[in-house]
Design a protein around this motif. Sequence first.
Motif, PDB file in Angstrom:
ATOM      1  N   ARG A  60      -9.759   6.900   2.955  1.00 48.96           N
ATOM      2  CA  ARG A  60      -9.878   5.756   3.858  1.00 48.96           C
ATOM      3  C   ARG A  60      -8.483   5.205   4.135  1.00 48.96           C
ATOM      4  N   GLY A  61      -8.239   4.921   5.405  1.00 42.73           N
ATOM      5  CA  GLY A  61      -6.979   4.309   5.806  1.00 42.73           C
ATOM      6  C   GLY A  61      -7.218   2.878   6.244  1.00 42.73           C
ATOM      7  N   LEU A  62      -6.389   1.957   5.753  1.00 41.61           N
ATOM      8  CA  LEU A  62      -6.511   0.538   6.078  1.00 41.61           C
ATOM      9  C   LEU A  62      -5.200   0.028   6.677  1.00 41.61           C
ATOM     10  N   ARG A  63      -5.315  -0.917   7.605  1.00 40.04           N
ATOM     11  CA  ARG A  63      -4.146  -1.562   8.189  1.00 40.04           C
ATOM     12  C   ARG A  63      -4.509  -2.989   8.560  1.00 40.04           C
ATOM     13  N   TYR A  64      -3.678  -3.934   8.155  1.00 45.97           N
ATOM     14  CA  TYR A  64      -3.939  -5.349   8.425  1.00 45.97           C
ATOM     15  C   TYR A  64      -3.784  -5.617   9.914  1.00 45.97           C
ATOM     16  N   ASN A  65      -4.810  -6.263  10.507  1.00 42.31           N
ATOM     17  CA  ASN A  65      -4.822  -6.584  11.927  1.00 42.31           C
ATOM     18  C   ASN A  65      -4.511  -8.072  12.078  1.00 42.31           C
ATOM     19  N   ASP A  66      -3.251  -8.400  12.410  1.00 39.92           N
ATOM     20  CA  ASP A  66      -2.823  -9.800  12.471  1.00 39.92           C
ATOM     21  C   ASP A  66      -3.609 -10.596  13.504  1.00 39.92           C
ATOM     22  N   ALA A  67      -3.821 -10.008  14.686  1.00 40.92           N
ATOM     23  CA  ALA A  67      -4.516 -10.735  15.748  1.00 40.92           C
ATOM     24  C   ALA A  67      -5.950 -11.051  15.357  1.00 40.92           C
ATOM     25  N   TYR A  68      -6.641 -10.061  14.777  1.00 44.81           N
ATOM     26  CA  TYR A  68      -8.028 -10.303  14.397  1.00 44.81           C
ATOM     27  C   TYR A  68      -8.115 -11.223  13.185  1.00 44.81           C
ATOM     28  N   ALA A  69      -7.109 -11.156  12.290  1.00 48.70           N
ATOM     29  CA  ALA A  69      -7.090 -12.057  11.139  1.00 48.70           C
ATOM     30  C   ALA A  69      -6.978 -13.512  11.594  1.00 48.70           C
ATOM     31  N   ILE A 124     -21.325   7.416 -10.645  1.00 45.57           N
ATOM     32  CA  ILE A 124     -20.178   7.531  -9.752  1.00 45.57           C
ATOM     33  C   ILE A 124     -18.996   6.798 -10.362  1.00 45.57           C
ATOM     34  N   PRO A 125     -17.842   7.440 -10.472  1.00 42.41           N
ATOM     35  CA  PRO A 125     -16.680   6.751 -11.066  1.00 42.41           C
ATOM     36  C   PRO A 125     -16.241   5.572 -10.224  1.00 42.41           C
ATOM     37  N   PRO A 126     -15.770   4.479 -10.853  1.00 46.24           N
ATOM     38  CA  PRO A 126     -15.337   3.298 -10.099  1.00 46.24           C
ATOM     39  C   PRO A 126     -14.022   3.545  -9.375  1.00 46.24           C
ATOM     40  N   CYS A 127     -13.651   2.608  -8.527  1.00 44.60           N
ATOM     41  CA  CYS A 127     -12.368   2.688  -7.827  1.00 44.60           C
ATOM     42  C   CYS A 127     -11.247   2.671  -8.867  1.00 44.60           C
ATOM     43  N   PRO A 128     -10.349   3.638  -8.836  1.00 45.66           N
ATOM     44  CA  PRO A 128      -9.288   3.673  -9.858  1.00 45.66           C
ATOM     45  C   PRO A 128      -8.238   2.587  -9.680  1.00 45.66           C
ATOM     46  N   VAL A 129      -8.220   1.916  -8.530  1.00 44.98           N
ATOM     47  CA  VAL A 129      -7.193   0.910  -8.266  1.00 44.98           C
ATOM     48  C   VAL A 129      -7.667  -0.484  -8.670  1.00 44.98           C
ATOM     49  N   CYS A 130      -8.821  -0.934  -8.112  1.00 41.43           N
ATOM     50  CA  CYS A 130      -9.309  -2.288  -8.402  1.00 41.43           C
ATOM     51  C   CYS A 130     -10.434  -2.295  -9.430  1.00 41.43           C
ATOM     52  N   ASP A 185     -13.391  -2.443  -0.806  1.00 36.34           N
ATOM     53  CA  ASP A 185     -12.494  -1.934   0.233  1.00 36.34           C
ATOM     54  C   ASP A 185     -11.071  -2.422  -0.037  1.00 36.34           C
ATOM     55  N   CYS A 186     -10.627  -2.264  -1.275  1.00 37.69           N
ATOM     56  CA  CYS A 186      -9.368  -2.848  -1.714  1.00 37.69           C
ATOM     57  C   CYS A 186      -8.174  -2.233  -0.987  1.00 37.69           C
ATOM     58  N   SER A 187      -7.181  -3.051  -0.766  1.00 37.35           N
ATOM     59  CA  SER A 187      -5.911  -2.595  -0.205  1.00 37.35           C
ATOM     60  C   SER A 187      -4.816  -3.082  -1.144  1.00 37.35           C
ATOM     61  N   LEU A 188      -4.617  -2.343  -2.219  1.00 38.46           N
ATOM     62  CA  LEU A 188      -3.689  -2.729  -3.281  1.00 38.46           C
ATOM     63  C   LEU A 188      -2.670  -1.624  -3.524  1.00 38.46           C
ATOM     64  N   THR A 189      -1.515  -2.026  -3.983  1.00 42.55           N
ATOM     65  CA  THR A 189      -0.529  -1.061  -4.433  1.00 42.55           C
ATOM     66  C   THR A 189      -0.919  -0.564  -5.820  1.00 42.55           C
ATOM     67  N   ASP A 190      -0.188   0.403  -6.318  1.00 41.92           N
ATOM     68  CA  ASP A 190      -0.516   0.945  -7.640  1.00 41.92           C
ATOM     69  C   ASP A 190      -0.364  -0.089  -8.745  1.00 41.92           C
ATOM     70  N   ASP A 191       0.485  -1.106  -8.511  1.00 46.76           N
ATOM     71  CA  ASP A 191       0.649  -2.149  -9.527  1.00 46.76           C
ATOM     72  C   ASP A 191      -0.255  -3.353  -9.286  1.00 46.76           C
ATOM     73  N   GLY A 192      -1.226  -3.219  -8.371  1.00 46.65           N
ATOM     74  CA  GLY A 192      -2.236  -4.243  -8.184  1.00 46.65           C
ATOM     75  C   GLY A 192      -1.910  -5.336  -7.190  1.00 46.65           C
ATOM     76  N   LYS A 193      -0.839  -5.214  -6.416  1.00 48.61           N
ATOM     77  CA  LYS A 193      -0.479  -6.232  -5.436  1.00 48.61           C
ATOM     78  C   LYS A 193      -1.126  -5.934  -4.088  1.00 48.61           C
ATOM     79  N   GLU A 194      -1.416  -7.011  -3.328  1.00 46.81           N
ATOM     80  CA  GLU A 194      -2.013  -6.845  -2.008  1.00 46.81           C
ATOM     81  C   GLU A 194      -1.049  -6.119  -1.078  1.00 46.81           C
TER      82      GLU A 194
END
Length: 446
Positions: free
Chosen positions: A120-129, A348-354, A421-430
Motif C-alpha cells: 500500500r502506498g500512502l501520501r498526505y493530501n494537504d488540500a483534502y486535509a 493473520i500476523p499484525p502490522c509490524p510497524v504499529c 492504515d498507519c503511515s509511520l517511519t521505522d522508528d514510529g514517527k508520523e
Amino acid sequence: MPPIDDDDWSDSDEEAGADVETSVLLGTPDGAITAAADLADAAVSRIGGHPAFLPSNEPPFSSSCCKICSRPMELLVQMWCPFENSPMDRALYMWGCAVPQCQTKDGWHAHLDRSLRAWRGLRYNDAYAAKLEKKIAKRKAAAVLPVKSTPKANPFSVSIIVPNSAPFGLGAQIFGDAAPAASSPVQEEDETSDVESDNTSSDEELLTALAVTTLEESPWKSAPSYPPLYLSTCSEYLPAQPKVKLPPGVQVVDPLDDPKGAKDVSWIAEAYENSLDVDQVFERFTKRVGYEGDQCVRYELEGTPLPYASDSVLEALFPLPPSPPLPVTKAAFTVVPPAKRSYNPSSIPPCPVCKSKRVFECQLMPNLVNVLRDGDAEAKDKKLTDEERRKLVEQELKRDSSGARRGMEWGTCLVFSCSKDCSLTDDGKEARESWREETVLVQWGV
C-alpha cells in the motif's frame, strides 16, 4: 461497511436473503488504457500495466520481486482505495509471479505472501486535509446547537434518492471513478455551503492523485507487464431464489427483517456439513461467483473473505469449534448439531510497524488470471514495431531461460491490510508518505 456480526460460514446449497445488495464491491475489466494521463494517474485503478506510484520517492524495485525466484513480477492489480475521513491518498498494488516452480502448494507457510505480494502506498493530501478540518470543526460547532426538528422525508421522492454507497462511505470513488467523496448517503445539510464556497477546488480535484514520480528513467519502465486495462466497480447482488411452498401453519422468518440492518444477509441460516466426497467450499465459491462471472476483484474492507477450497487457509480463517465429547452409553445418546465454521482472522500476523491487527480488504479472483492471459496473447498478436518486437523477444528470453513455462494457477489471493492504515517511519514517527507491504494468503486450488 463491515459484515453482520453473525459471520458464520458454511456450505449449504441455499442462500437466504437473495435479491439484495451485499456489502461487497466487484472489480471488473473495462477496456484497454491508452491515455498517457490515465496511465500516470494513481487514482485510476487498473489491471496489469505499470504502477503509478503515490510516494514521491520511488519505491525500491525489489518490491515487485518474487521472494522465491527473485525475478521481477508483473503487476496484477492497482486499486485506488483511500479510507473514509482520512487525509491520506491511498493505493493498493499487487504483483504475482508466473513461474510454476514458485507456486508452492503444500502447507500453511506456502500460502503466505511469497510469489504474490501486496503493497500500500500512502501520501498526505494537504488540500483534502484542510477540507476535513473544516468539516470536523463545523460538526463540533453544530453539536452544541439545539437540535432542530426536520420534516420526515418522502422515501419515494426522486430528489432524495442517493446512489448505493460502498464500504466506508467512498461510493464509486473506491476504484477511481470520478465521484466526489461528499456524495455519501449521510450528508449533513450544514456542510454543503460555507465549506464548499471556501474551496475553489472541487472534491474531484482534491481526490485526484496524479503520480508524482516518472518511470522514464527507472527500472520499473523495463519491468515485465501485462497490457493495462481499466478496473471498474459494481455492487454485488444475489438474485432472487424460487419460493418454496410450505405446509399450513409453518412460518419462516425473513432474514431481511434482521434487526442488525446489514445489507449482506447471505451468511444467515446456513449449516456446515462435513463431506469426504465433494468440496462443498469450492461448490459454494463457484455458485457465489457465478452471479457475476466477470469479477476479477472482490473488495470488502473489514469484511469476510470468500474461501475457495478446503485447505489450510480455510482451517486457519474458518476453524471448526471444539466438538463435544461423544456419548459412551445408549442412555447418554444425544443428537450432535452440525458444526458451524466462524470467521476468525486471529492467525493473520499484525502490522509490524504499529502492531495493530490486520483486516481483510480484498481478494483476487480466478477470472483475473484469464483476463491477464487473454490480454497478453492479444498484445503479442498485434502488429509490433521493430523496437517493440526486440524488447518482447528479450523479455521472453529472460522469462524462459530456465526452460519452464509460465502461468498463474492460483484460485484466489486474500489481502489483509493494517486496520489503522498507519503511515509511520521505522522508528514510529508520523510520515507524510509511506510504502508498506501487507499480508497475502493464497488458495491454490482444489
